[in-house]
Design a protein around this motif. Structure first.
Motif, PDB file in Angstrom:
ATOM      1  N   GLY A  76       1.056   1.982  -4.399  1.00  0.00           N
ATOM      2  CA  GLY A  76       0.457   0.752  -3.899  1.00  0.00           C
ATOM      3  C   GLY A  76      -0.957   0.474  -4.355  1.00  0.00           C
ATOM      4  O   GLY A  76      -1.557  -0.509  -3.939  1.00  0.00           O
ATOM      5  N   SER A  77      -1.509   1.307  -5.239  1.00  0.00           N
ATOM      6  CA  SER A  77      -2.843   1.049  -5.760  1.00  0.00           C
ATOM      7  C   SER A  77      -2.816   0.352  -7.114  1.00  0.00           C
ATOM      8  O   SER A  77      -3.858   0.039  -7.682  1.00  0.00           O
ATOM      9  N   GLY A  78      -1.635   0.112  -7.632  1.00  0.00           N
ATOM     10  CA  GLY A  78      -1.491  -0.555  -8.916  1.00  0.00           C
ATOM     11  C   GLY A  78      -0.027  -0.731  -9.244  1.00  0.00           C
ATOM     12  O   GLY A  78       0.847  -0.352  -8.462  1.00  0.00           O
ATOM     13  N   PRO A  79       0.282  -1.302 -10.398  1.00  0.00           N
ATOM     14  CA  PRO A  79       1.696  -1.429 -10.778  1.00  0.00           C
ATOM     15  C   PRO A  79       2.314  -0.062 -11.032  1.00  0.00           C
ATOM     16  O   PRO A  79       1.595   0.934 -11.217  1.00  0.00           O
ATOM     17  N   GLY A 124       0.804  -1.217   0.000  1.00  0.00           N
ATOM     18  CA  GLY A 124       0.000   0.000   0.000  1.00  0.00           C
ATOM     19  C   GLY A 124       0.833   1.261   0.000  1.00  0.00           C
ATOM     20  O   GLY A 124       0.497   2.239   0.663  1.00  0.00           O
ATOM     21  N   SER A 125       1.895   1.297  -0.775  1.00  0.00           N
ATOM     22  CA  SER A 125       2.862   2.399  -0.713  1.00  0.00           C
ATOM     23  C   SER A 125       2.250   3.737  -1.119  1.00  0.00           C
ATOM     24  O   SER A 125       1.525   3.844  -2.109  1.00  0.00           O
ATOM     25  N   PHE A 126       2.600   4.777  -0.347  1.00  0.00           N
ATOM     26  CA  PHE A 126       2.179   6.135  -0.675  1.00  0.00           C
ATOM     27  C   PHE A 126       3.260   6.889  -1.438  1.00  0.00           C
ATOM     28  O   PHE A 126       3.150   8.088  -1.663  1.00  0.00           O
ATOM     29  N   GLU A 127       4.300   6.175  -1.886  1.00  0.00           N
ATOM     30  CA  GLU A 127       5.292   6.797  -2.764  1.00  0.00           C
ATOM     31  C   GLU A 127       4.622   7.069  -4.121  1.00  0.00           C
ATOM     32  O   GLU A 127       3.586   6.487  -4.457  1.00  0.00           O
ATOM     33  N   ALA A 128       5.204   7.975  -4.885  1.00  0.00           N
ATOM     34  CA  ALA A 128       4.647   8.322  -6.188  1.00  0.00           C
ATOM     35  C   ALA A 128       4.603   7.101  -7.104  1.00  0.00           C
ATOM     36  O   ALA A 128       5.472   6.230  -7.044  1.00  0.00           O
ATOM     37  N   SER A 129       3.604   7.054  -7.975  1.00  0.00           N
ATOM     38  CA  SER A 129       3.383   5.863  -8.786  1.00  0.00           C
ATOM     39  C   SER A 129       4.461   5.642  -9.841  1.00  0.00           C
ATOM     40  O   SER A 129       4.592   4.544 -10.380  1.00  0.00           O
ATOM     41  N   ASP A 130       5.270   6.674 -10.141  1.00  0.00           N
ATOM     42  CA  ASP A 130       6.357   6.496 -11.105  1.00  0.00           C
ATOM     43  C   ASP A 130       7.721   6.372 -10.429  1.00  0.00           C
ATOM     44  O   ASP A 130       8.758   6.380 -11.097  1.00  0.00           O
ATOM     45  N   ALA A 131       7.735   6.248  -9.097  1.00  0.00           N
ATOM     46  CA  ALA A 131       9.003   6.250  -8.359  1.00  0.00           C
ATOM     47  C   ALA A 131      10.014   5.216  -8.841  1.00  0.00           C
ATOM     48  O   ALA A 131      11.209   5.502  -8.909  1.00  0.00           O
ATOM     49  N   PRO A 132       9.591   3.975  -9.192  1.00  0.00           N
ATOM     50  CA  PRO A 132      10.578   2.978  -9.619  1.00  0.00           C
ATOM     51  C   PRO A 132      10.939   3.061 -11.102  1.00  0.00           C
ATOM     52  O   PRO A 132      11.768   2.267 -11.568  1.00  0.00           O
ATOM     53  N   CYS A 133      10.348   3.972 -11.850  1.00  0.00           N
ATOM     54  CA  CYS A 133      10.494   3.987 -13.304  1.00  0.00           C
ATOM     55  C   CYS A 133      11.833   4.574 -13.743  1.00  0.00           C
ATOM     56  O   CYS A 133      12.509   5.255 -12.981  1.00  0.00           O
ATOM     57  N   GLU A 134      12.166   4.322 -14.982  1.00  0.00           N
ATOM     58  CA  GLU A 134      13.464   4.747 -15.515  1.00  0.00           C
ATOM     59  C   GLU A 134      13.665   6.255 -15.370  1.00  0.00           C
ATOM     60  O   GLU A 134      14.777   6.719 -15.128  1.00  0.00           O
ATOM     61  N   ASP A 135      12.598   7.019 -15.519  1.00  0.00           N
ATOM     62  CA  ASP A 135      12.680   8.463 -15.353  1.00  0.00           C
ATOM     63  C   ASP A 135      12.222   8.918 -13.971  1.00  0.00           C
ATOM     64  O   ASP A 135      12.084  10.119 -13.735  1.00  0.00           O
TER      65      ASP A 135
END
Length: 268
Positions: A220-223, A181-192
């Motif tokens: 945490g609400s989706g991939p 359920g992460s509250f980190e931004a949804s693009d945090a792990p992405c290449e950019d």
């Protein structure tokens, strides 16, 4: 150990390469309001047995290395979410009890950070705690070189988890670094995104356990959302999104649902 490089990661996550992800466009405007209204909802779980749960309390600085279990084969460091610092040990105990029910009996330690402020300030506190936790982990791994380190962050604890990786900056690696359920931004792990390099450099494996039933989480609400309006991105080879929607009905359910916790420990 860097202590300031990532304090502005919130801005990085929201403005990366002048692209706006579809999920962030829909959700970011309401994110802080949702956080203040929803992250304080009490857990549905009954009071857990907190015996044998050690606590690392970062509210007054960096704890002593001896505050955590010593000379163990492995330790899970469980990081609570927003407004849960007073229940940090209980939250860790709930995860431990569910993990034990599915056959995992290694020590679990509660990581407590200062979440006493309004959501925006709490997010900054979570980011600052990542630096402190990384410093502590460096000393802990020196004292316990044979111990396998696992980190599990819930909700805003997922922000602490990512910032910890960034502050480690490849000086050593953590075996598993996971979020629920992460509250980190949804693009945090992405290449950019802000944490692509940190994930590659500082962990053997990183997992985002998400539920589409979670109306509070961001990542945490989706991939991971690596698609902008104009291009697609990628995540690191050592990163995986894992859908636990079938077992997790809401934001507080992850740690007490055997389906979710089984998925976590099966990747240990």
């Amino acid at each position: 150990m860097p202590t300031t490089e990532h304090v502005n990661s919130t801005a990085e996550n929201s403005d990366t390469s002048n692209t706006v992800s579809r999920r962030r466009l829909l959700g970011s405007a309401a994110a802080t309001v949702v956080a203040s209204a929803s992250l304080s909802v009490a857990s549905r779980s009954v009071a857990a047995d907190t015996d044998e749960i050690a606590e690392l309390d970062f509210r007054d600085g960096v704890p002593d290395v001896a505050d955590a279990p010593q000379a163990e084969a492995e330790v899970v460091f469980k990081i609570h979410g927003y407004t849960s610092s007073s229940a940090s040990v209980e939250r860790a105990a709930t995860f431990r009890e569910t993990a034990s029910a599915v056959g995992y009996d290694e020590p679990v330690t509660a990581v407590t950070w200062d979440d006493s402020s309004l959501p925006t300030s709490a997010i900054q506190s979570a980011r600052d705690t990542g630096d402190l936790f990384a410093t502590w982990l460096a000393d802990y791994t020196d004292a316990n070189p044979s111990t396998t380190i696992r980190i599990l962050g819930h909700s805003m604890g997922g922000i602490v988890q990512m910032e910890t990786l960034a502050a480690i900056d490849g000086d050593f690696t953590v075996a598993t670094v996971d979020s629920i359920g992460s509250f980190e931004a949804s693009d945090a792990p992405c290449e950019d995104g802000a944490f692509f390099d940190a994930i590659q450099a500082s962990a053997d494996a990183v997992h985002n356990y998400y539920s589409t039933n979670d109306g509070v989480a961001r990542l945490g609400s989706g991939p991971a959302d690596c698609g902008s309006w104009f291009s697609d991105g990628t995540t690191p080879d050592n990163y995986d999104d894992i859908d636990v929607s079938d077992s997790v009905s809401d934001h507080s359910a992850y740690r007490e649902e055997t389906g979710c916790v089984s998925a976590i420990v099966n990747n240990y």
